[in-house]
Design a protein around this motif. Structure first.
Motif, PDB file in Angstrom:
ATOM      1  N   TYR A 113       0.830  -1.199   0.000  1.00  0.00           N
ATOM      2  CA  TYR A 113       0.000   0.000   0.000  1.00  0.00           C
ATOM      3  C   TYR A 113       0.873   1.261   0.000  1.00  0.00           C
ATOM      4  CZ  TYR A 113      -4.748  -1.774   1.202  1.00  0.00           C
ATOM      5  OH  TYR A 113      -6.002  -2.332   1.198  1.00  0.00           O
ATOM      6  N   LEU A 114       2.055   1.197  -0.576  1.00  0.00           N
ATOM      7  CA  LEU A 114       2.956   2.350  -0.539  1.00  0.00           C
ATOM      8  C   LEU A 114       2.420   3.489  -1.406  1.00  0.00           C
ATOM      9  CD1 LEU A 114       6.526   0.764  -0.663  1.00  0.00           C
ATOM     10  CD2 LEU A 114       5.055   1.216   1.295  1.00  0.00           C
ATOM     11  N   PRO A 115       2.913   4.713  -1.192  1.00  0.00           N
ATOM     12  CA  PRO A 115       2.434   5.855  -1.984  1.00  0.00           C
ATOM     13  C   PRO A 115       2.782   5.723  -3.469  1.00  0.00           C
ATOM     14  CG  PRO A 115       3.575   6.598  -0.002  1.00  0.00           C
ATOM     15  CD  PRO A 115       3.839   5.133  -0.120  1.00  0.00           C
ATOM     16  N   VAL A 116       1.930   6.317  -4.296  1.00  0.00           N
ATOM     17  CA  VAL A 116       2.203   6.391  -5.732  1.00  0.00           C
ATOM     18  C   VAL A 116       3.566   7.050  -5.949  1.00  0.00           C
ATOM     19  CG1 VAL A 116       1.491   7.498  -7.890  1.00  0.00           C
ATOM     20  CG2 VAL A 116      -0.230   6.474  -6.380  1.00  0.00           C
ATOM     21  N   GLY A 117       4.352   6.514  -6.859  1.00  0.00           N
ATOM     22  CA  GLY A 117       5.660   7.072  -7.160  1.00  0.00           C
ATOM     23  C   GLY A 117       6.798   6.460  -6.369  1.00  0.00           C
ATOM     24  N   SER A 118       6.497   5.536  -5.464  1.00  0.00           N
ATOM     25  CA  SER A 118       7.541   4.904  -4.643  1.00  0.00           C
ATOM     26  C   SER A 118       8.169   3.727  -5.391  1.00  0.00           C
ATOM     27  CB  SER A 118       6.942   4.434  -3.312  1.00  0.00           C
ATOM     28  OG  SER A 118       6.320   5.487  -2.627  1.00  0.00           O
ATOM     29  N   GLU A 119       8.807   4.024  -6.496  1.00  0.00           N
ATOM     30  CA  GLU A 119       9.331   2.978  -7.374  1.00  0.00           C
ATOM     31  C   GLU A 119      10.375   2.107  -6.664  1.00  0.00           C
ATOM     32  OE1 GLU A 119       8.527   2.463 -10.676  1.00  0.00           O
ATOM     33  OE2 GLU A 119       7.048   4.087 -10.783  1.00  0.00           O
ATOM     34  N   GLU A 120      11.386   2.731  -6.063  1.00  0.00           N
ATOM     35  CA  GLU A 120      12.447   1.969  -5.395  1.00  0.00           C
ATOM     36  C   GLU A 120      11.902   1.202  -4.188  1.00  0.00           C
ATOM     37  OE1 GLU A 120      15.926   4.209  -4.377  1.00  0.00           O
ATOM     38  OE2 GLU A 120      15.817   5.414  -6.206  1.00  0.00           O
TER      39      GLU A 120
ATOM     40  N   ASN B  32       0.119  13.449  -2.020  1.00  0.00           N
ATOM     41  CA  ASN B  32       1.344  12.884  -2.590  1.00  0.00           C
ATOM     42  C   ASN B  32       1.423  13.117  -4.091  1.00  0.00           C
ATOM     43  OD1 ASN B  32       3.666  10.892  -2.799  1.00  0.00           O
ATOM     44  ND2 ASN B  32       2.101   9.755  -3.909  1.00  0.00           N
ATOM     45  N   MET B  33       0.269  12.987  -4.767  1.00  0.00           N
ATOM     46  CA  MET B  33       0.268  13.076  -6.232  1.00  0.00           C
ATOM     47  C   MET B  33       0.285  14.507  -6.763  1.00  0.00           C
ATOM     48  SD  MET B  33      -2.018   9.813  -7.495  1.00  0.00           S
ATOM     49  CE  MET B  33      -3.459  10.148  -6.492  1.00  0.00           C
TER      50      MET B  33
END
Length: 375
Positions: A138-145, A231-232
């Motif tokens: 359920y991590l935030p959008v954009g947390s690719e790494e 966040n977005m």
């Protein structure tokens, strides 16, 4: 049956709704249930889901029991199950990596994430030590790494994964091969809410085509006041979300629209809306004799319960995959529950394939014509 042992990565609003829902639906029989797509999945009920580990990075949640952390700020989703049993699980400090957008520091404590002063744990070790079977991302959008870090931990610990965010794991052939090789299933990517903007937009898009109408232009504009929308506001973190939502709708068209004729994605953060998401959808096209049609729709939903109503199914499907020793992306559940599965298809076909998976049938429930449409 034994409980499904689950770890949650990201104890935000969506996790709050899920944990509340597990208790809310515990012990309900079929005649009492409203709000579930599948009261029973392979013999597992919602009450069979057990949270045995949780990870976050916010100082108001790390080190706190899960049943308390889900109500901590900046969470703002509705509370429909206040009384929760003590689960004996405290939230562990996860790796920060790219999990927090820089602009979050500009906002108040009630809105933004504040990083805890703890050393991150070894996620794979916690998964093994806690006996986790399925990790819920359920991590935030954009947390690719950060998402990839948790995915690698799943591979190391031989744990299934349900990826609710638009970081492409299950839909990426290389990652899919890794989960296949590890012998564990994955459901992903990017959760498709129960009756949310994406499923409604997809359904209307397919309706146009099935009834012989062209779709010439369309947009979907969304506003909300939860941490997800905050966040977005960072455009660089938004790109994967826009791609996931746009491609999901485009997949329902026989001929995709040109980029200039389709706009789908979060539009703005309105703090006082809190977890209330409002979507505005507009569609323009032509019908018989090129007669014009215009459709406008306003959808207002509580964002996080809308998500949890799907996740509670996806978790149980992942457990079925483990029970049946199926590895890699689960095609039917991913297509039905997620915006970006490995294979896009009509939602009617995805539902048939998902139900066939749950009932341990082959895909005979889908007609050959429907299967051609899924290709």
């Amino acid at each position: 049956m034994e409980n499904i042992k689950v770890a949650i990565a990201g104890v935000g609003n969506c996790a709050s709704s899920l944990v509340q829902g597990i208790e809310y639906y515990r012990g309900c029989n079929d005649t009492e249930i409203s709000g579930l797509m599948h009261p029973d999945i392979g013999g597992y009920s919602p009450g069979d889901i057990e949270i045995v580990a949780a990870f976050d990075i916010d100082r108001r949640k790390v080190g706190i029991p899960v049943e308390e952390a889900i109500f901590a700020k900046p969470n703002c989703t509705m509370v429909f199950q206040k009384d929760l049993p003590k689960c004996g699980v405290t939230v562990k400090m996860g790796p920060v990596l790219d999990g927090v957008a820089l602009h979050m520091a500009e906002y108040s404590d009630d809105e933004a994430i504040r990083v805890a002063d703890f050393e991150p744990v070894d996620v794979a070790d916690i998964l093994r030590d806690s006996g986790v079977e399925v990790l819920l991302c359920y991590l935030p959008v954009g947390s690719e790494e950060a998402v990839r870090h948790y995915a690698r931990a799943c591979l190391d610990a031989k744990v299934a994964m349900v990826n609710c965010v638009p970081v492409f794991i299950a839909s990426d052939p290389e990652w899919a091969d890794l989960f296949n090789a590890a012998g564990v299933p994955i459901v992903g990517d990017d959760i498709k809410s129960q009756v949310g903007a994406t499923i409604v937009h997809r359904t209307l898009t397919r309706l146009f085509g099935d009834r012989g109408y062209s779709l010439d232009r369309t947009y979907q504009l969304n506003t909300g006041g939860n941490t997800d929308f905050l966040n977005m506001l960072a455009i660089d973190r938004l790109m994967s979300k826009k791609k996931s939502k746009t491609d999901s709708v485009q997949s329902q068209l026989d001929t995709p629209l040109a980029p200039e004729n389709i706009h789908i994605g979060p539009s703005d953060y309105v703090r006082w809306q809190e977890d209330n998401k409002i979507a505005f959808i507009r569609m323009e096209g032509q019908g018989f004799g090129c007669a014009p049609i215009e459709l406008e729709l306003r959808l207002s939903v509580q964002d996080s319960p809308n998500s949890a109503g799907v996740v509670i199914d996806a978790l149980r499907c992942a457990k079925l995959g483990l029970d049946r020793r199926i590895s890699g992306p689960l095609e039917g559940p991913s297509a039905y529950y997620m915006k970006t599965p490995m294979k896009q298809m009509r939602d009617s076909v995805a539902r048939d394939l998902c139900d066939a998976f749950i009932e341990a049938r082959t895909d005979e429930a889908a007609t050959s014509k429907d299967m051609e449409a899924a290709e």
